[in-house]
Design a protein around this motif. Structure first.
Motif, PDB file in Angstrom:
ATOM      1  N   TRP A 117       0.845  -1.198   0.000  1.00  8.09           N
ATOM      2  CA  TRP A 117       0.000   0.000   0.000  1.00  8.09           C
ATOM      3  C   TRP A 117       0.874   1.240   0.000  1.00  8.09           C
ATOM      4  O   TRP A 117       1.850   1.317   0.742  1.00  8.09           O
ATOM      5  CB  TRP A 117      -0.915   0.019   1.223  1.00  8.09           C
ATOM      6  N   ALA A 118       0.511   2.202  -0.834  1.00  9.96           N
ATOM      7  CA  ALA A 118       1.171   3.502  -0.804  1.00  9.96           C
ATOM      8  C   ALA A 118       0.515   4.399   0.231  1.00  9.96           C
ATOM      9  O   ALA A 118       1.165   5.245   0.844  1.00  9.96           O
ATOM     10  CB  ALA A 118       1.105   4.169  -2.184  1.00  9.96           C
ATOM     11  N   SER A 119      -0.807   4.213   0.415  1.00 10.71           N
ATOM     12  CA  SER A 119      -1.555   5.047   1.346  1.00 10.71           C
ATOM     13  C   SER A 119      -2.690   4.235   1.960  1.00 10.71           C
ATOM     14  O   SER A 119      -3.373   3.483   1.254  1.00 10.71           O
ATOM     15  CB  SER A 119      -2.122   6.267   0.610  1.00 10.71           C
ATOM     16  N   LEU A 120      -2.860   4.369   3.265  1.00  5.38           N
ATOM     17  CA  LEU A 120      -3.894   3.632   3.992  1.00  5.38           C
ATOM     18  C   LEU A 120      -4.519   4.571   5.033  1.00  5.38           C
ATOM     19  O   LEU A 120      -4.143   4.557   6.211  1.00  5.38           O
ATOM     20  CB  LEU A 120      -3.267   2.409   4.667  1.00  5.38           C
ATOM     21  N   PRO A 121      -5.455   5.426   4.594  1.00  5.28           N
ATOM     22  CA  PRO A 121      -6.066   6.359   5.544  1.00  5.28           C
ATOM     23  C   PRO A 121      -6.939   5.593   6.549  1.00  5.28           C
ATOM     24  O   PRO A 121      -7.817   4.837   6.147  1.00  5.28           O
ATOM     25  CB  PRO A 121      -6.930   7.274   4.662  1.00  5.28           C
ATOM     26  N   VAL A 122      -6.687   5.787   7.823  1.00  6.76           N
ATOM     27  CA  VAL A 122      -7.467   5.084   8.847  1.00  6.76           C
ATOM     28  C   VAL A 122      -8.013   6.062   9.882  1.00  6.76           C
ATOM     29  O   VAL A 122      -7.483   7.163  10.068  1.00  6.76           O
ATOM     30  CB  VAL A 122      -6.642   3.989   9.567  1.00  6.76           C
ATOM     31  N   ARG A 123      -9.080   5.625  10.518  1.00  7.13           N
ATOM     32  CA  ARG A 123      -9.673   6.349  11.645  1.00  7.13           C
ATOM     33  C   ARG A 123      -9.644   5.408  12.838  1.00  7.13           C
ATOM     34  O   ARG A 123      -9.966   4.223  12.717  1.00  7.13           O
ATOM     35  CB  ARG A 123     -11.112   6.746  11.323  1.00  7.13           C
ATOM     36  N   VAL A 124      -9.232   5.917  13.987  1.00  9.83           N
ATOM     37  CA  VAL A 124      -9.149   5.076  15.179  1.00  9.83           C
ATOM     38  C   VAL A 124     -10.129   5.564  16.242  1.00  9.83           C
ATOM     39  O   VAL A 124     -10.401   6.759  16.366  1.00  9.83           O
ATOM     40  CB  VAL A 124      -7.716   5.044  15.764  1.00  9.83           C
ATOM     41  N   HIS A 125     -10.659   4.619  16.979  1.00 10.75           N
ATOM     42  CA  HIS A 125     -11.487   4.891  18.148  1.00 10.75           C
ATOM     43  C   HIS A 125     -10.747   4.311  19.327  1.00 10.75           C
ATOM     44  O   HIS A 125     -10.592   3.089  19.437  1.00 10.75           O
ATOM     45  CB  HIS A 125     -12.873   4.253  17.983  1.00 10.75           C
ATOM     46  N   ARG A 126     -10.288   5.177  20.191  1.00  6.88           N
ATOM     47  CA  ARG A 126      -9.418   4.729  21.282  1.00  6.88           C
ATOM     48  C   ARG A 126     -10.212   3.994  22.334  1.00  6.88           C
ATOM     49  O   ARG A 126     -11.425   4.127  22.451  1.00  6.88           O
ATOM     50  CB  ARG A 126      -8.675   5.921  21.883  1.00  6.88           C
ATOM     51  N   THR A 127      -9.519   3.222  23.134  1.00  5.47           N
ATOM     52  CA  THR A 127     -10.153   2.472  24.211  1.00  5.47           C
ATOM     53  C   THR A 127     -10.813   3.442  25.186  1.00  5.47           C
ATOM     54  O   THR A 127     -10.320   4.549  25.408  1.00  5.47           O
ATOM     55  CB  THR A 127      -9.129   1.616  24.953  1.00  5.47           C
ATOM     56  N   GLY A 128     -11.915   3.041  25.750  1.00  7.01           N
ATOM     57  CA  GLY A 128     -12.638   3.909  26.668  1.00  7.01           C
ATOM     58  C   GLY A 128     -13.429   4.984  25.981  1.00  7.01           C
ATOM     59  O   GLY A 128     -13.934   5.915  26.611  1.00  7.01           O
ATOM     60  N   GLY A 129     -13.548   4.904  24.645  1.00  7.26           N
ATOM     61  CA  GLY A 129     -14.328   5.877  23.894  1.00  7.26           C
ATOM     62  C   GLY A 129     -13.590   7.123  23.513  1.00  7.26           C
ATOM     63  O   GLY A 129     -14.083   7.956  22.784  1.00  7.26           O
ATOM     64  N   ALA A 130     -12.349   7.284  24.020  1.00  2.83           N
ATOM     65  CA  ALA A 130     -11.592   8.488  23.700  1.00  2.83           C
ATOM     66  C   ALA A 130     -10.965   8.367  22.339  1.00  2.83           C
ATOM     67  O   ALA A 130     -10.581   7.292  21.898  1.00  2.83           O
ATOM     68  CB  ALA A 130     -10.504   8.709  24.752  1.00  2.83           C
ATOM     69  N   VAL A 131     -10.849   9.481  21.646  1.00  2.00           N
ATOM     70  CA  VAL A 131     -10.118   9.531  20.384  1.00  2.00           C
ATOM     71  C   VAL A 131      -9.130  10.679  20.477  1.00  2.00           C
ATOM     72  O   VAL A 131      -9.007  11.329  21.505  1.00  2.00           O
ATOM     73  CB  VAL A 131     -11.070   9.689  19.161  1.00  2.00           C
ATOM     74  N   GLY A 132      -8.427  10.942  19.400  1.00  2.00           N
ATOM     75  CA  GLY A 132      -7.400  11.970  19.421  1.00  2.00           C
ATOM     76  C   GLY A 132      -7.961  13.375  19.425  1.00  2.00           C
ATOM     77  O   GLY A 132      -9.171  13.594  19.595  1.00  2.00           O
TER      78      GLY A 132
END
Length: 397
Positions: free
Chosen positions: A378-393
């Protein structure tokens, strides 16, 4: 006429793989004058029969018996016994379990620091941020090369793997920088360029002990730098893509973090970062009733073998309940990837750090393939994360 190195096939090789498997044990590709093996049984047999299917004539399309290679051949990848034995023995010991146990804690801690930095945002491109960043941090450190210029490793490795294929647009794209990149890599292989406590210094120490020659030592270091980065980068990216598109498997990993290594091997089977390698017939051979004349090139489709329904149940599924240990993504037999345990440790460290912090991982946009004659990545892999405990960045909702 079938062209496994066309941009369309490199973008999605799966239809061609199925066609080749169904065509028979051996298919002749007229465009390149090579015999293709795409079924698991035949690929596995060819990989393990170094006497009949030699690597010394080159593991790409070029035949070193009649063509001059673009660089001195690899003492590991492009050599057979007895020339292959001493360098392989040295590297197997240096990259063995004892050495990796010493690195384990440091690499896990480094992965945690990187993941914490990356997770300051809830959306990012996982290829540069994780799949490239982590191997480029820890592996060159382990080899013992300096910080400056490490960005050269990826384009150098990319060209080296492109060069195993035909002289097409992908090879031409890398040629303007070959001299510059080769000179930099060769300079890193010199004894004086290496830190005293890394893999590279231990290779030179093996030369001092007489296990290999002083002429062989820099070529063995070069093998590490050539094959040890791009393949791992694409393997980790394949794993992240697998988890981003298989949320149930991510949940399974989070519930059972010890599955991290199985997950990496399953991703290597499923995506096969190294798609193809060539061999050369040392004598008149017969495979599946099909004659292969001495001196002819054989193209082994590792990716096709790794999804052969004759060997795997539900081969197109990424499944952590599977035992992927028979896959040929790292090769098999005498020439099986000597650094595979290093790659597994890198992937395990990174995905373990992620699993402890990320409840859900999903695609945030269309991923984009990196096309290479040999590698699937992959040249590019845009991802979104959902952190543990419901927190995100910081950009979270």
């Amino acid at each position: 006429m079938l062209d496994p190195f066309s941009p369309e096939v490199l973008e999605n090789p799966l239809p061609l793989h199925e066609k080749l498997r169904e065509a028979g044990a051996v298919t002749y590709l007229e465009r390149y004058g090579v015999h293709a093996l795409a079924r698991y049984a035949e690929v596995h047999a060819a990989l393990t029969d170094w006497q009949g299917f030699e690597s010394g004539a080159g593991v790409g399309l070029a035949n070193f018996r009649v063509e001059k290679p673009w660089r001195p051949p690899s003492l590991l990848l492009e050599a057979d016994p007895p020339h292959h034995d001493a360098p392989r023995a040295v590297l197997s010991k240096i990259l063995g379990p004892r050495a990796l146990r010493k690195l384990r804690d440091a690499w896990f801690a480094d992965a945690e620091r990187l993941v914490d930095d990356v997770l300051a945002e809830d959306e990012f491109d996982a290829v540069p941020a994780l799949a490239q960043a982590f191997p480029l941090r820890v592996f060159p450190d382990a080899v013992g090369i300096g910080k400056e210029g490490r960005e050269h490793l990826l384009p150098y490795g990319d060209h080296a793997f492109n060069a195993f294929g035909p002289h097409n647009e992908f090879v031409a794209k890398g040629e303007p920088r070959v001299a510059e990149l080769s000179a930099w890599v060769n300079a890193q292989c010199a004894r004086e360029a290496l830190s005293p406590d890394g893999f590279g210094a231990r290779i030179w120490a093996a030369a001092d002990h007489g296990d290999i020659t002083s002429e062989q030592a820099p070529l063995v270091v070069r093998s590490l730098l050539t094959a040890g980065v791009d393949t791992t980068v694409h393997g980790i990216a394949a794993l992240l893509y697998a988890f981003a598109t298989h949320p149930e498997q991510w949940r399974r990993l989070r519930e059972q973090p010890s599955l991290a290594r199985v997950a990496f091997d399953e991703a290597v089977r499923w995506e096969s970062p190294v798609q193809t390698f060539f061999r050369t017939a040392t004598r008149d051979l017969e495979v599946g009733g099909v004659p292969i004349p001495a001196g002819d090139k054989i193209l082994m489709f590792l990716g096709a073998a790794n999804r052969d329904p004759r060997r795997w149940t539900g081969p197109d599924a990424f499944d952590l309940s599977r035992d992927p240990s028979g896959h040929v993504g790292f090769g098999m037999g005498l020439h099986q990837c000597v650094g595979q345990h290093v790659a597994r440790l890198e992937a395990e460290a990174l995905v373990t750090a992620l699993a402890a912090r990320v409840a859900r991982l999903e695609l945030a946009g269309p991923p984009r393939r990196h096309l290479n004659n040999t590698l699937r990545g992959w040249a590019s892999l845009p991802v979104r994360v959902h952190r543990t405990g419901g927190a995100v960045g910081r950009n979270g909702h």
